[in-house]
Scaffold this motif. Structure first.
Motif, PDB file in Angstrom:
ATOM      1  N   ALA A 184       4.823   2.282   5.939  1.00 44.16           N
ATOM      2  CA  ALA A 184       4.404   1.738   4.651  1.00 44.16           C
ATOM      3  C   ALA A 184       3.881   0.322   4.828  1.00 44.16           C
ATOM      4  N   ASP A 185       4.521  -0.422   5.720  1.00 45.71           N
ATOM      5  CA  ASP A 185       4.097  -1.786   5.987  1.00 45.71           C
ATOM      6  C   ASP A 185       2.672  -1.808   6.537  1.00 45.71           C
ATOM      7  N   LEU A 186       2.315  -0.742   7.280  1.00 48.48           N
ATOM      8  CA  LEU A 186       0.978  -0.647   7.876  1.00 48.48           C
ATOM      9  C   LEU A 186       0.063   0.207   6.987  1.00 48.48           C
ATOM     10  N   TYR A 187       0.249   0.080   5.698  1.00 48.93           N
ATOM     11  CA  TYR A 187      -0.697   0.612   4.699  1.00 48.93           C
ATOM     12  C   TYR A 187      -0.699   2.125   4.551  1.00 48.93           C
TER      13      TYR A 187
ATOM     14  N   PRO B  91       4.922  -1.652  -0.690  1.00 45.65           N
ATOM     15  CA  PRO B  91       4.565  -2.293   0.579  1.00 45.65           C
ATOM     16  C   PRO B  91       3.173  -1.932   1.091  1.00 45.65           C
ATOM     17  N   HIS B  92       2.737  -0.664   0.876  1.00 50.35           N
ATOM     18  CA  HIS B  92       1.465  -0.295   1.501  1.00 50.35           C
ATOM     19  C   HIS B  92       0.266  -0.913   0.793  1.00 50.35           C
ATOM     20  N   ARG B  94       0.350  -4.238   0.021  1.00 46.55           N
ATOM     21  CA  ARG B  94       0.419  -5.682   0.260  1.00 46.55           C
ATOM     22  C   ARG B  94      -0.235  -6.015   1.599  1.00 46.55           C
ATOM     23  N   PRO B  95      -1.124  -6.990   1.619  1.00 45.56           N
ATOM     24  CA  PRO B  95      -1.753  -7.378   2.897  1.00 45.56           C
ATOM     25  C   PRO B  95      -0.807  -8.220   3.740  1.00 45.56           C
ATOM     26  N   VAL B  96       0.369  -7.656   3.974  1.00 51.00           N
ATOM     27  CA  VAL B  96       1.447  -8.350   4.680  1.00 51.00           C
ATOM     28  C   VAL B  96       1.961  -7.382   5.734  1.00 51.00           C
ATOM     29  N   ASN B  97       2.106  -7.822   6.973  1.00 49.89           N
ATOM     30  CA  ASN B  97       2.635  -6.946   8.020  1.00 49.89           C
ATOM     31  C   ASN B  97       3.900  -7.542   8.605  1.00 49.89           C
ATOM     32  N   THR B  98       4.724  -6.660   9.178  1.00 46.83           N
ATOM     33  CA  THR B  98       6.040  -7.073   9.660  1.00 46.83           C
ATOM     34  C   THR B  98       6.217  -6.738  11.134  1.00 46.83           C
ATOM     35  N   GLY B 118      -2.290   0.994  11.530  1.00 47.72           N
ATOM     36  CA  GLY B 118      -2.599   0.323  10.263  1.00 47.72           C
ATOM     37  C   GLY B 118      -4.061   0.498   9.873  1.00 47.72           C
ATOM     38  N   ALA B 166       1.156  -5.278  14.329  1.00 43.74           N
ATOM     39  CA  ALA B 166       1.218  -5.981  13.051  1.00 43.74           C
ATOM     40  C   ALA B 166       0.010  -6.892  12.845  1.00 43.74           C
ATOM     41  N   PRO B 169      -4.381  -5.198  11.705  1.00 45.08           N
ATOM     42  CA  PRO B 169      -5.104  -5.151  10.436  1.00 45.08           C
ATOM     43  C   PRO B 169      -5.434  -6.528   9.863  1.00 45.08           C
ATOM     44  N   PRO B 171      -3.557  -9.185   8.695  1.00 50.96           N
ATOM     45  CA  PRO B 171      -2.904  -9.402   7.399  1.00 50.96           C
ATOM     46  C   PRO B 171      -3.009 -10.859   6.964  1.00 50.96           C
TER      47      PRO B 171
END
Ligand SMILES: Nc1ncnc2c1ncn2[C@@H]1O[C@H](COP(=O)(O)OP(=O)(O)OP(=O)(O)O)[C@@H](O)[C@H]1O
Ligand SMILES: [Mg+2]
Lengths: 278, 373
Positions: A184-187, B91-92, B94-98, B118, B166, B169, B171
């Motif tokens: 989900a974090d990776l879209y 989360p998907h 948001r232009p934020v990666n972890t 991603g 991460a 993409p 972010p």
């Protein structure tokens, strides 16, 4: 051994586990004997070139040939495979969805209850399930006038669900949620997360569940006996019927084939689960 | 692909806020088992900065990160990303990666597939993905590993894959939850430098979680020190180290001597503080609150030195212990009040009596003593 002043133990010390208990071996072999001796007798006499199932004469495959040529057996085998295949597909899909719903959602009220309800059929005596299914189906048949093998498939699908559910749920519980979160974090949308992450990782569990469902459906007697209509004789039911006329080597041959199918599926399951652990 | 470094665009402008959190509250559980993980947090994380969340275990660092990533919804408050409210965004979107603490690499994919995941989900054309994956792998020096399975990599390599995945993409914000915790010391030092230069090259805002104060001091543009779900102080490493406003912050970051005392008089931002053994010391007051009365006085060991012959000493103590530190000595003194004082004596120890029980005078460097709020 050199002599020492310290009394030497009679045997080399071993790791203390259950295997070291006196009688462990005897009991172990007794269990194996009790479990597999009947099967061994069945299999051996299916290759006997004689009508007798107690007196060995010579090796032969004639009973297998006879079984293959027997229309009753062929029809029954075909019904069994059809019913088992349909039941496997639908029960595995339902079990997968149930497992996802009980592990991949936020905790909800009655989650434990849902889990219990899915597994409860394992606790209810099969004969009770069989009779209640029969009553329900009679009602439906009377109301709609629809008949056919669909009822048998539906019944099999239903009782296979808890069997398929167990390995799938076990697998899901082992998988941390972090991977799906990383997705989900990776879209990945929830569907993409499922398609590209959850499903491939869950596959060994799904296969194990499907195999279990297949074997359980293939072996079922009681529910099938109640629900099956005319011309819907499965292999176990056919064997049961044939037995009333006495054991024949032909029946031994068919039973051996059933055992072989089960063994092959169990081995496949074992291999799949071995890969799962990696 | 939008891999254009952000810092080029906004170098001339004031740094804008990338993340703004307002009155953020997060509680877990109900009734008696209720835990307040974040207690009314306000924080602004600026564009293109290396921002570190520092604090002891259980203080809410991971929770704050998960709220920014969207894995968890706040109980109260709002989060904005570049001025847009993202509080309720999944989360998907948001232009934020972890970069996860345990890396969370996909075990059924190769290194290259992990890194490209991603972009694939964003629906980029596969040619673009391949090019970008190649670029990211060369950035983390893993070109040769592209087709390996992730379980065939060492811990450090897995960490780089997680980082490349991460970053691929591009972010707006990269969240890193103790990414170096599992690495050995040497590798960790290397990765610290690499992370810092990666952040510089990509111009992406990094939010970094650690409970290692040294790591925080060396890597960060700004640090937020957290305790029990609250942020106690936000500032540059120098601010935090030299001007801690809170006793906990002073204690948590580096070695420090803290004494009880009473403020006798104040003049500007200078205060005369009487210590328990009767001596008075000049100390800086904190910006906020100039209350007289009892206070805590903080002095770093390196702001102290042993008084030379004839030099007026601010404090006197009995030498108890000498610890050799390589470039310096740590001298442990016992003050008349019974409190311990650690002096980091840099230069040579020649001419100083270092026998146990020796009476030594101590000089405080100008501005070295601070009254804590
Ligand atoms: N899912 C959860 N359910 C209940 N309590 C939680 C949950 N997640 C975190 N907490 C609690 O919230 C508090 C903050 O946890 P958090 O994980 O944010 O700490 P942390 O600063 O990341 O600590 P660490 O350095 O150990 O990782 C802790 O008291 C923790 O027990
Ligand atoms: Mg944490």
């Amino acid at each position: 051994m050199a002599e020492t002043s310290v009394p030497t133990p009679r045997r080399a010390p071993r790791a203390r586990d259950l295997k070291a208990m006196p009688g462990f071996k005897t009991i172990g072999w007794a269990c194996i004997f009790a479990l597999y001796m009947p099967l061994a007798v069945l299999i051996i006499f299916s290759f006997n070139d004689n009508r007798s199932v107690v007196k060995w004469t010579e090796f032969s495959l004639r009973w297998y040939e006879a079984a293959l040529e027997n229309d009753g057996i062929r029809n029954a085998a075909w019904v069994s495979v059809k019913v088992a295949a349909v039941a496997t597909i639908f029960s595995t899909i339902a079990a997968t969805m149930a497992a996802l719903a009980t592990t991949r959602t936020a905790a909800f009220r009655g989650q434990g209850l849902a889990y219990g309800i899915i597994n409860q059929p394992l606790m209810i005596p099969e004969i009770v399930t069989a009779i209640s299914t029969l009553s329900l189906f009679s009602l439906v048949k009377q109301a709609t006038g629809v008949t056919g093998i669909g009822y048998l498939m539906a019944a099999h699908t239903a009782f296979c669900i808890p069997f398929a559910f167990m390995p799938i749920r076990a697998r899901l519980e082992d998988m941390t949620l972090t991977l799906e979160q990383a997705g989900a974090d990776l879209y990945a949308t929830p569907w993409q997360s499922f398609r590209y992450i959850t499903l491939p990782l869950l596959m060994p569990g799904i296969l194990a569940g499907a195999m279990l469902a297949f074997v359980v459906s293939l072996d079922d007697v009681i529910i099938t006996l109640m629900v099956a209509g005319p011309g819907e004789t499965t292999l176990p039911i056919f064997i049961l019927g044939a037995l009333r006329r006495g054991i024949t080597p032909e029946i031994n041959a068919v039973s051996t084939v059933l055992v072989a199918v089960s063994v092959i599926l169990v081995i496949a399951l074992f291999l799949v689960q071995g890969r799962m652990k990696k | 692909m939008s891999s254009r470094p952000a810092h080029a665009d906004h170098q001339a402008q004031d740094r804008r806020n990338t993340i703004s959190a307002r009155s953020l509250v997060k509680t877990f559980g109900h009734g008696e088992t209720r835990v307040t993980a974040l207690d009314n947090i306000d924080v602004d994380i600026r564009e293109n900065e290396f921002f570190t969340l520092l604090g002891p275990s259980g203080c809410g660092k991971t929770t704050l990160l998960r709220l920014i990533a969207g894995f968890e919804l706040p109980t109260g408050g709002t989060i904005e990303l570049e001025g847009k409210d993202i509080t309720a965004l999944p989360p998907h979107l948001r232009p934020v990666n972890t970069v996860f603490q345990n890396y969370a690499l996909f075990p059924h994919m190769t290194v290259a597939e992990n890194v490209g995941f991603g972009l694939k989900m964003l629906g980029k054309p596969s040619g673009d993905i391949d090019a970008r994956v190649k670029k990211m792998l060369s950035l983390v020096q893993l070109e040769a590993m592209a087709n390996r399975r992730t379980d065939q990599l060492s811990g450090g390599q897995q960490q780089r894959v997680a980082l490349a995945r991460a970053l691929a993409p591009a972010p707006k914000v990269l969240l890193l939850d103790e990414p170096l915790a599992a690495l050995d010391l040497k590798l960790r030092k290397n990765m610290q430098l690499e992370l810092k230069s990666l952040q510089h090259e990509t111009g992406i805002t990094f939010v970094f979680v650690t409970h290692d104060q040294e790591e925080a001091l060396t890597m960060s543009d700004r640090i937020a020190v957290m305790r029990d779900g609250a942020i106690l102080q936000i500032g540059s490493p120098k601010d935090i180290y030299d001007r801690p406003t809170h006793r906990f912050v002073a204690d948590f970051i580096g070695d420090i001597n803290i004494f009880e005392g009473t403020v006798e008089s104040t003049e500007g931002n200078q205060a005369k503080v009487r210590l328990r053994d009767g001596e008075t010391v000049l100390a800086r007051m904190p910006e906020a609150g100039t209350s007289a009365g009892s206070c805590a006085l903080a002095v770093r060991p390196e702001s102290l030195r042993i008084a030379g012959p004839g030099e007026a000493a601010a404090l006197e103590g009995t030498l108890e212990n000498v610890v050799y530190m390589g470039a310096a000595h740590n001298l442990h003194l016992r003050l008349g009040s019974g409190e311990e004082l650690v002096v980091r004596h840099g230069g040579s120890t020649e001419g100083i009596d270092l026998s146990p029980g020796a009476q030594l005078g101590v000089v405080i460097a100008p501005g070295g003593a601070r009254v804590l709020a």
